[in-house]
Design a protein around this motif. Structure first.
Motif: not given
Length: 140
Positions: A50-53, A55-59, A128-130
């Motif tokens: 959750s913390e990694e995501l 600032y990503t489009e998958d959050y 998270y590896n986009y």
């Protein structure tokens, strides 16, 4: 929060899985508290992902984690109610990144703002590896 605070916040029991029990949060019905009964670290995995995501489009595809106890036993997460297969049909193009590895309807929920999210992703790939490849949700 310390352990005493976490215990006092446990509300009505909702569900359990192989390593955790889920309760409503006495302080806020828009949250749940996941209590881990083993050392599988699923709460920690969900918190880290959750913390990694953020600032990503998958959050927006996961139920947001809001707090975690120092020992990882307690996780405060956004509440997402059960969804029906009929509701899932409304989202025919529902696809999720392949780091979310336990993709089944029972791991999905509907947030208060009517978004279908993963609410149980503790057994997902830890970091998270986009990846651009997406996959579809399967039936239980």
């Amino acid at each position: 929060m310390n352990q005493i605070d976490w215990e006092s916040r446990l509300g009505k029991f909702i569900a359990s899985g192989s390593t955790r029990k889920v309760y409503f949060d006495n302080n806020d019905p828009n949250n749940v508290i996941k209590v881990e009964s083993s050392k599988s670290f699923q709460n920690v995995k969900e918190w880290l992902l959750s913390e990694e995501l953020i600032y990503t489009e998958d959050y927006h595809k996961i139920a947001r984690c809001k707090d975690i106890s120092l020992d990882g036993k307690y996780l405060l997460q956004e509440y997402a109610r059960d969804i029906t297969e009929d509701e899932l049909i409304l989202f025919k193009t529902l696809k999720y990144p392949n780091f979310l590895t336990d993709v089944k309807i029972s791991n999905l929920g509907m947030t208060n703002d009517n978004k279908i999210v993963f609410r149980d992703y503790g057994s997902s790939i830890l970091t998270y590896n986009y990846r651009t490849k997406k996959h579809k949700v399967r039936k239980d």
